[in-house]
Design an enzyme around this catalytic site. Structure first.
Site, PDB file in Angstrom:
ATOM      1  N   SER A  39      21.225  37.355  41.554  1.00 13.68           N
ATOM      2  CA  SER A  39      22.593  37.761  41.237  1.00 13.68           C
ATOM      3  C   SER A  39      23.547  36.649  41.659  1.00 13.68           C
ATOM      4  O   SER A  39      23.120  35.521  41.873  1.00 13.68           O
ATOM      5  CB  SER A  39      22.927  39.092  41.911  1.00 13.68           C
ATOM      6  OG  SER A  39      22.876  38.950  43.312  1.00 13.68           O
ATOM      7  N   SER A  40      24.792  36.951  41.808  1.00 14.28           N
ATOM      8  CA  SER A  40      25.823  35.925  41.742  1.00 14.28           C
ATOM      9  C   SER A  40      26.535  35.599  43.048  1.00 14.28           C
ATOM     10  O   SER A  40      27.759  35.569  43.113  1.00 14.28           O
ATOM     11  CB  SER A  40      26.838  36.359  40.693  1.00 14.28           C
ATOM     12  OG  SER A  40      26.172  36.575  39.477  1.00 14.28           O
ATOM     13  N   GLU A  96      28.465  34.173  35.276  1.00 10.38           N
ATOM     14  CA  GLU A  96      27.766  33.611  34.130  1.00 10.38           C
ATOM     15  C   GLU A  96      28.263  34.291  32.853  1.00 10.38           C
ATOM     16  O   GLU A  96      28.640  35.455  32.882  1.00 10.38           O
ATOM     17  CB  GLU A  96      26.258  33.863  34.224  1.00 10.38           C
ATOM     18  CG  GLU A  96      25.632  33.611  35.559  1.00 10.38           C
ATOM     19  CD  GLU A  96      25.641  34.833  36.483  1.00 10.38           C
ATOM     20  OE1 GLU A  96      25.927  35.959  36.031  1.00 10.38           O
ATOM     21  OE2 GLU A  96      25.387  34.652  37.672  1.00 10.38           O
TER      22      GLU A  96
END
Length: 152
Positions: A39-40, A96
């Site tokens: 994840s981010s 993203e």
């Protein structure tokens, strides 16, 4: 603790979707690693590099966006952005995006998403790092746009 990162993007083409994706990874400098999608979040105190500094074949944690197409007369793009906070002890936020659009549209979307996520956390944005690519499909095989941040 993983505190190194490499931000990259690339495009590729091939007769199959997977070959096109592999070509985009190759042109991004991450094809020879076992990508594990994450994840981010960028860990605190992370240091940027100009390439991945691991042995080929290693597991490489990566946040990424990609899109492939074989539809004629379409532009596709993938973009990645990371917000680096002024307080280096805090996490960074990665966003993203990929879609049927130009690289300018994709870049604007990920940049705004990072700014929103930093505001949500109450973090001051020191720096916004981005990478974006676009490619036009002529319908002869597949094309892929890829953008990612590798963390190790």
């Amino acid at each position: 603790m993983m505190n190194n990162f490499y931000i990259t993007s690339g495009v590729g083409s091939g007769q199959t979707e997977l070959n096109s994706f592999d070509c985009a990874l190759f042109n991004s400098g991450v094809a020879n690693y076992n990508l594990v999608r994450i994840s981010s979040i960028l860990p605190p105190d992370s240091e940027e590099h100009t390439s991945v500094c691991l042995n080929e074949g290693a597991i490489l944690h990566t946040a990424y966006a990609s899109i492939s197409s074989n539809i004629s007369n379409k532009t596709i793009s993938a973009a990645i952005a990371v917000g680096i906070p002024t307080d280096s002890a805090k996490i960074g936020v990665i966003m993203e995006f990929s879609g049927f659009c130009t690289k300018d549209v994709a870049l604007e979307k990920v940049s705004n998403m990072v700014k929103d996520a930093m505001r949500l956390r109450g973090y001051q944005l020191k720096e916004l790092k981005t990478s974006v690519r676009e490619i036009f499909s002529n319908g002869d095989g597949y094309v892929t746009a890829f953008a990612g941040i590798a963390i190790w």
